[in-house]
Design a protein around this motif. Sequence first.
Motif, short mmCIF file in Angstrom:
data_model
loop_
_atom_site.label_atom_id
_atom_site.label_comp_id
_atom_site.label_asym_id
_atom_site.label_seq_id
_atom_site.Cartn_x
_atom_site.Cartn_y
_atom_site.Cartn_z
N ARG A 14 0.75 -1.27 -0.20
CA ARG A 14 -0.17 -0.21 -0.18
C ARG A 14 0.98 0.98 0.12
NH1 ARG A 14 -2.95 -1.56 4.22
NH2 ARG A 14 -2.44 -0.49 5.51
N ALA A 15 1.67 1.19 0.64
CA ALA A 15 2.79 2.35 0.07
C ALA A 15 3.65 2.75 -0.39
CB ALA A 15 4.00 2.27 1.44
N ALA A 16 3.39 1.47 -1.69
CA ALA A 16 3.97 2.07 -3.12
C ALA A 16 3.02 2.41 -3.94
CB ALA A 16 5.25 0.39 -3.63
N LEU A 17 1.72 2.31 -3.77
CA LEU A 17 1.01 3.09 -3.59
C LEU A 17 0.05 4.03 -4.22
CD1 LEU A 17 -1.30 -0.42 -3.99
CD2 LEU A 17 -0.55 0.37 -6.17
N HIS A 18 -0.51 5.25 -4.90
CA HIS A 18 -1.76 5.71 -4.62
C HIS A 18 -2.66 5.50 -3.94
CE1 HIS A 18 0.95 8.54 -7.36
NE2 HIS A 18 -0.11 7.13 -8.69
N GLN A 19 -2.93 6.18 -3.21
CA GLN A 19 -3.72 6.29 -2.25
C GLN A 19 -5.73 5.87 -2.73
OE1 GLN A 19 -3.81 4.07 0.87
NE2 GLN A 19 -3.67 5.42 2.34
N PHE A 20 -5.73 4.72 -2.65
CA PHE A 20 -6.58 4.13 -3.59
C PHE A 20 -8.08 3.33 -1.96
CE2 PHE A 20 -5.16 5.12 -7.38
CZ PHE A 20 -5.61 6.33 -7.89
N VAL A 21 -8.84 3.14 -2.44
CA VAL A 21 -9.89 2.57 -1.30
C VAL A 21 -11.20 1.53 -2.51
CG1 VAL A 21 -11.98 2.23 0.16
CG2 VAL A 21 -9.81 3.64 0.28
N PHE A 22 -10.87 0.33 -2.95
CA PHE A 22 -11.54 -0.23 -3.79
C PHE A 22 -12.94 -0.88 -2.81
CE2 PHE A 22 -7.85 -0.36 -5.49
CZ PHE A 22 -8.10 0.06 -6.89
N ILE A 23 -14.10 -0.48 -3.22
CA ILE A 23 -15.11 -0.68 -2.74
C ILE A 23 -16.45 -1.53 -3.67
CG2 ILE A 23 -17.60 0.38 -1.39
CD1 ILE A 23 -14.70 1.22 -0.09
N VAL A 24 -16.52 -2.81 -2.85
CA VAL A 24 -17.55 -3.37 -3.46
C VAL A 24 -18.97 -2.93 -3.61
CG1 VAL A 24 -18.28 -5.67 -4.24
CG2 VAL A 24 -15.84 -5.43 -4.11
N ASP A 25 -19.83 -2.89 -4.68
CA ASP A 25 -21.43 -2.27 -5.15
C ASP A 25 -21.79 -3.20 -3.79
OD1 ASP A 25 -24.42 -1.51 -5.08
OD2 ASP A 25 -24.03 -1.99 -7.43
N PRO A 26 -23.03 -2.81 -2.94
CA PRO A 26 -23.24 -3.16 -1.98
C PRO A 26 -24.48 -3.67 -1.97
CG PRO A 26 -23.56 -1.09 -1.61
CD PRO A 26 -22.72 -1.21 -2.15
N ARG A 27 -25.17 -3.69 -2.99
CA ARG A 27 -26.09 -4.83 -3.53
C ARG A 27 -26.11 -6.01 -4.41
NH1 ARG A 27 -27.75 0.48 -7.87
NH2 ARG A 27 -25.52 0.27 -7.84
N LYS A 148 -15.08 -5.31 13.12
CA LYS A 148 -15.06 -5.56 14.49
C LYS A 148 -16.99 -5.79 14.93
CE LYS A 148 -10.86 -4.45 16.09
NZ LYS A 148 -9.64 -3.19 17.11
N ARG A 149 -17.78 -4.55 14.10
CA ARG A 149 -18.73 -4.43 14.60
C ARG A 149 -20.20 -5.42 13.25
NH1 ARG A 149 -19.37 0.92 15.03
NH2 ARG A 149 -17.24 1.80 14.82
N SER A 150 -21.04 -5.34 13.48
CA SER A 150 -22.27 -6.36 13.74
C SER A 150 -22.42 -6.38 11.88
CB SER A 150 -23.25 -5.54 14.48
OG SER A 150 -23.65 -4.50 13.96
N ALA A 151 -23.14 -6.95 11.52
CA ALA A 151 -23.79 -6.95 10.08
C ALA A 151 -24.24 -6.46 9.79
CB ALA A 151 -24.30 -8.65 9.94
N GLY A 152 -24.99 -5.93 10.97
CA GLY A 152 -26.14 -4.21 9.84
C GLY A 152 -24.59 -2.83 10.39
N GLU A 153 -23.87 -2.94 11.44
CA GLU A 153 -22.74 -1.92 11.30
C GLU A 153 -22.10 -1.59 9.77
OE1 GLU A 153 -23.08 0.61 15.12
OE2 GLU A 153 -21.11 -1.87 15.01
N GLN A 154 -21.77 -2.79 9.33
CA GLN A 154 -21.07 -2.90 8.57
C GLN A 154 -22.00 -2.90 7.12
OE1 GLN A 154 -19.15 -7.79 8.09
NE2 GLN A 154 -18.18 -7.19 9.85
N ARG A 155 -22.98 -3.04 6.59
CA ARG A 155 -23.64 -2.67 5.91
C ARG A 155 -23.96 -1.18 5.73
NH1 ARG A 155 -27.01 -4.92 1.17
NH2 ARG A 155 -27.20 -2.81 0.51
N GLN A 156 -24.32 -0.57 6.71
CA GLN A 156 -24.58 0.67 6.25
C GLN A 156 -23.39 0.95 5.91
OE1 GLN A 156 -25.64 1.64 10.87
NE2 GLN A 156 -27.74 0.15 10.95
N LEU A 157 -22.13 0.92 7.01
CA LEU A 157 -20.90 1.49 6.53
C LEU A 157 -20.43 1.47 5.34
CD1 LEU A 157 -18.01 3.47 6.88
CD2 LEU A 157 -17.13 0.36 7.86
N LEU A 158 -20.78 0.27 4.54
CA LEU A 158 -20.53 0.24 2.87
C LEU A 158 -21.27 1.31 2.28
CD1 LEU A 158 -18.91 -1.50 0.40
CD2 LEU A 158 -20.80 -3.37 1.29
N ASP A 159 -23.02 1.00 2.92
CA ASP A 159 -23.49 2.03 1.76
C ASP A 159 -23.11 3.46 1.67
OD1 ASP A 159 -25.09 -0.66 0.97
OD2 ASP A 159 -26.61 0.06 3.09
N ILE A 160 -22.75 4.00 2.84
CA ILE A 160 -21.97 4.76 2.86
C ILE A 160 -21.07 5.27 2.10
CG2 ILE A 160 -21.60 6.54 4.38
CD1 ILE A 160 -23.38 5.86 6.55
#
Length: 210
Positions: A14-27, A148-160
Amino acid sequence: MAKPGILKMEGDLRAALHQFVFIVDPRQDLLVVERIRIQFNEIERTARVRFRRSRLANALVGASPVVFLLAAIAVSEFAGGNTDDGMTPALGVTLAYLVPTVAFAAYCDRRTRQSVQLIEEFAAPEVLRSRLLGEDRLALRQIAQAEKRSAGEQRQLLDILWRIAEAERVRTDYLESVVEFDDEEFAPILQRVESAEADLQAWSTAASPL
């Protein structure tokens, strides 16, 4: 347990890369997410091996002064302790060491850059790449704690996170394609980004403490 819908890279790579985050469609269902994760992990694993090999090769290049010194000492001892007699042969030994070592390091560096480029250009219809999230300390902290979060909170975070990445893509597409910038056209696009970022801030404040 892997972070749901968030593709992960190891720290050294990660230190060698430009700082990106890859997110998969929560649907997407879990099978699609896992398929994408396997594809990404294979590319990332290859890049990590090449990155570490490149670091080793460059360390060997950096060791050339030590090679020269050891060669000079060895030759001078053979010549009866005359240091000057050891300099020219030691230089030849060092050059013989450097030529293949530098060539190997250059090869490793090139292969590493190719792998890094593959990661940075990783694309799938169900994946968004976000530099905005990659530079956001709050987002990165929440991503790191997602397991460390519940499945519900994980889904909320991923949606955002997905909405932030999606809004960023719309903003980027506009800025890259617009011929004449228009404040009125851009205002709702920018507002969409800011609104999604504000939702992340609000969610982080309201989420259960860890």
